[in-house]
Design a protein around this motif. Sequence first.
Motif, PDB file in Angstrom:
ATOM      1  N   PHE A   1       2.012  -5.074  -5.971  1.00 13.63           N
ATOM      2  CA  PHE A   1       1.906  -4.838  -4.538  1.00 13.63           C
ATOM      3  C   PHE A   1       0.563  -4.204  -4.223  1.00 13.63           C
ATOM      4  O   PHE A   1       0.068  -3.366  -4.976  1.00 13.63           O
ATOM      5  CB  PHE A   1       3.055  -3.946  -4.070  1.00 13.63           C
ATOM      6  N   LEU A   2      -0.007  -4.622  -3.100  1.00 17.36           N
ATOM      7  CA  LEU A   2      -1.332  -4.166  -2.702  1.00 17.36           C
ATOM      8  C   LEU A   2      -1.289  -3.622  -1.275  1.00 17.36           C
ATOM      9  O   LEU A   2      -0.461  -4.031  -0.469  1.00 17.36           O
ATOM     10  CB  LEU A   2      -2.332  -5.331  -2.762  1.00 17.36           C
ATOM     11  N   GLU A   3      -2.233  -2.722  -0.979  1.00 12.00           N
ATOM     12  CA  GLU A   3      -2.407  -2.243   0.389  1.00 12.00           C
ATOM     13  C   GLU A   3      -3.885  -2.322   0.733  1.00 12.00           C
ATOM     14  O   GLU A   3      -4.743  -2.213  -0.131  1.00 12.00           O
ATOM     15  CB  GLU A   3      -1.861  -0.831   0.564  1.00 12.00           C
ATOM     16  N   ARG A   4      -4.139  -2.515   2.005  1.00  7.74           N
ATOM     17  CA  ARG A   4      -5.525  -2.639   2.464  1.00  7.74           C
ATOM     18  C   ARG A   4      -6.035  -1.255   2.842  1.00  7.74           C
ATOM     19  O   ARG A   4      -5.514  -0.619   3.748  1.00  7.74           O
ATOM     20  CB  ARG A   4      -5.569  -3.583   3.660  1.00  7.74           C
ATOM     21  N   ARG A   5      -7.065  -0.789   2.132  1.00  5.06           N
ATOM     22  CA  ARG A   5      -7.695   0.505   2.420  1.00  5.06           C
ATOM     23  C   ARG A   5      -9.203   0.323   2.426  1.00  5.06           C
ATOM     24  O   ARG A   5      -9.766  -0.200   1.467  1.00  5.06           O
ATOM     25  CB  ARG A   5      -7.323   1.540   1.365  1.00  5.06           C
ATOM     26  N   LYS A   6      -9.820   0.763   3.480  1.00  4.55           N
ATOM     27  CA  LYS A   6     -11.287   0.732   3.605  1.00  4.55           C
ATOM     28  C   LYS A   6     -11.859  -0.652   3.303  1.00  4.55           C
ATOM     29  O   LYS A   6     -12.856  -0.786   2.597  1.00  4.55           O
ATOM     30  CB  LYS A   6     -11.919   1.786   2.705  1.00  4.55           C
ATOM     31  N   GLY A   7     -11.187  -1.673   3.781  1.00  9.19           N
ATOM     32  CA  GLY A   7     -11.697  -3.029   3.663  1.00  9.19           C
ATOM     33  C   GLY A   7     -11.424  -3.737   2.344  1.00  9.19           C
ATOM     34  O   GLY A   7     -11.841  -4.875   2.164  1.00  9.19           O
ATOM     35  N   THR A   8     -10.737  -3.091   1.400  1.00  9.37           N
ATOM     36  CA  THR A   8     -10.432  -3.748   0.126  1.00  9.37           C
ATOM     37  C   THR A   8      -8.944  -3.596  -0.195  1.00  9.37           C
ATOM     38  O   THR A   8      -8.281  -2.680   0.290  1.00  9.37           O
ATOM     39  CB  THR A   8     -11.255  -3.144  -1.038  1.00  9.37           C
ATOM     40  N   TRP A   9      -8.451  -4.491  -1.041  1.00 10.23           N
ATOM     41  CA  TRP A   9      -7.065  -4.432  -1.483  1.00 10.23           C
ATOM     42  C   TRP A   9      -6.969  -3.498  -2.692  1.00 10.23           C
ATOM     43  O   TRP A   9      -7.717  -3.647  -3.648  1.00 10.23           O
ATOM     44  CB  TRP A   9      -6.554  -5.813  -1.874  1.00 10.23           C
ATOM     45  N   SER A  10      -6.045  -2.548  -2.637  1.00  7.31           N
ATOM     46  CA  SER A  10      -5.804  -1.616  -3.736  1.00  7.31           C
ATOM     47  C   SER A  10      -4.369  -1.779  -4.225  1.00  7.31           C
ATOM     48  O   SER A  10      -3.450  -1.926  -3.418  1.00  7.31           O
ATOM     49  CB  SER A  10      -6.002  -0.172  -3.282  1.00  7.31           C
ATOM     50  N   VAL A  11      -4.185  -1.727  -5.535  1.00  6.46           N
ATOM     51  CA  VAL A  11      -2.847  -1.856  -6.115  1.00  6.46           C
ATOM     52  C   VAL A  11      -2.046  -0.587  -5.822  1.00  6.46           C
ATOM     53  O   VAL A  11      -2.543   0.525  -5.979  1.00  6.46           O
ATOM     54  CB  VAL A  11      -2.935  -2.093  -7.634  1.00  6.46           C
ATOM     55  N   ILE A  12      -0.793  -0.768  -5.394  1.00  3.92           N
ATOM     56  CA  ILE A  12       0.117   0.350  -5.152  1.00  3.92           C
ATOM     57  C   ILE A  12       0.882   0.601  -6.448  1.00  3.92           C
ATOM     58  O   ILE A  12       1.444  -0.326  -7.022  1.00  3.92           O
ATOM     59  CB  ILE A  12       1.113   0.033  -4.019  1.00  3.92           C
ATOM     60  N   GLU A  13       0.946   1.823  -6.892  1.00  9.94           N
ATOM     61  CA  GLU A  13       1.687   2.149  -8.114  1.00  9.94           C
ATOM     62  C   GLU A  13       2.779   3.178  -7.853  1.00  9.94           C
ATOM     63  O   GLU A  13       3.261   3.808  -8.777  1.00  9.94           O
ATOM     64  CB  GLU A  13       0.734   2.639  -9.215  1.00  9.94           C
ATOM     65  N   ASP A  14       3.142   3.382  -6.601  1.00  5.73           N
ATOM     66  CA  ASP A  14       4.223   4.296  -6.260  1.00  5.73           C
ATOM     67  C   ASP A  14       5.541   3.542  -6.252  1.00  5.73           C
ATOM     68  O   ASP A  14       5.590   2.353  -5.922  1.00  5.73           O
ATOM     69  CB  ASP A  14       3.994   4.931  -4.880  1.00  5.73           C
ATOM     70  N   LYS A  15       6.630   4.247  -6.604  1.00  2.56           N
ATOM     71  CA  LYS A  15       7.952   3.628  -6.516  1.00  2.56           C
ATOM     72  C   LYS A  15       8.223   3.291  -5.062  1.00  2.56           C
ATOM     73  O   LYS A  15       7.844   4.046  -4.184  1.00  2.56           O
ATOM     74  CB  LYS A  15       9.026   4.591  -7.021  1.00  2.56           C
ATOM     75  N   PRO A  16       8.853   2.244  -4.725  1.00  6.92           N
ATOM     76  CA  PRO A  16       9.382   1.144  -5.549  1.00  6.92           C
ATOM     77  C   PRO A  16       8.393   0.001  -5.711  1.00  6.92           C
ATOM     78  O   PRO A  16       8.782  -1.101  -6.026  1.00  6.92           O
ATOM     79  CB  PRO A  16      10.587   0.690  -4.745  1.00  6.92           C
TER      80      PRO A  16
END
Length: 161
Positions: A82-97
Amino acid sequence: MRLRLSLNQNHRETGFTLVELMIVLVIMGLMASIVVLSFPDGSNDLEQDAQKFAARTAALRDNAILQSRPMAVQVTPSGYSFLERRKGTWSVIEDKPFRSTDWSDGVTAAVGDTGPMLISFESTGLPSDRAEVQLSYKEFARNIVIAPMGDVQLAGSGETP
């Protein structure tokens, strides 16, 4: 007047009646079918992976709405993240769930020749496009459909043609 009941002491029953044998055979058949159906064939792993992926993707969509931020799920043949958009780039989410997850042994996702499939949700919860992820295990397949309005649904259970 006395009523006398006479039992024939010489009459002995031996063996089983046909009805008793039929009942025993039916019970043994039911028990055998339960044993055969309880053997794992991998399709249970496929179903669990499909349900888990669909639920987590729907939760990601809801999270995108709550945080007013675009979010996405990236699907590869071996798993998803799962990814989230932060500051113009996609970052991998590593929080549950939303931790990255591998498919169960033998389960793969069809993503095509272009590489990993990226399914993104806008901050409104709407996906960028309609998407369909097909999971397969041997001759079994299960599809997860992300509809244009953001609904995540399981479809297509059973054997592949």
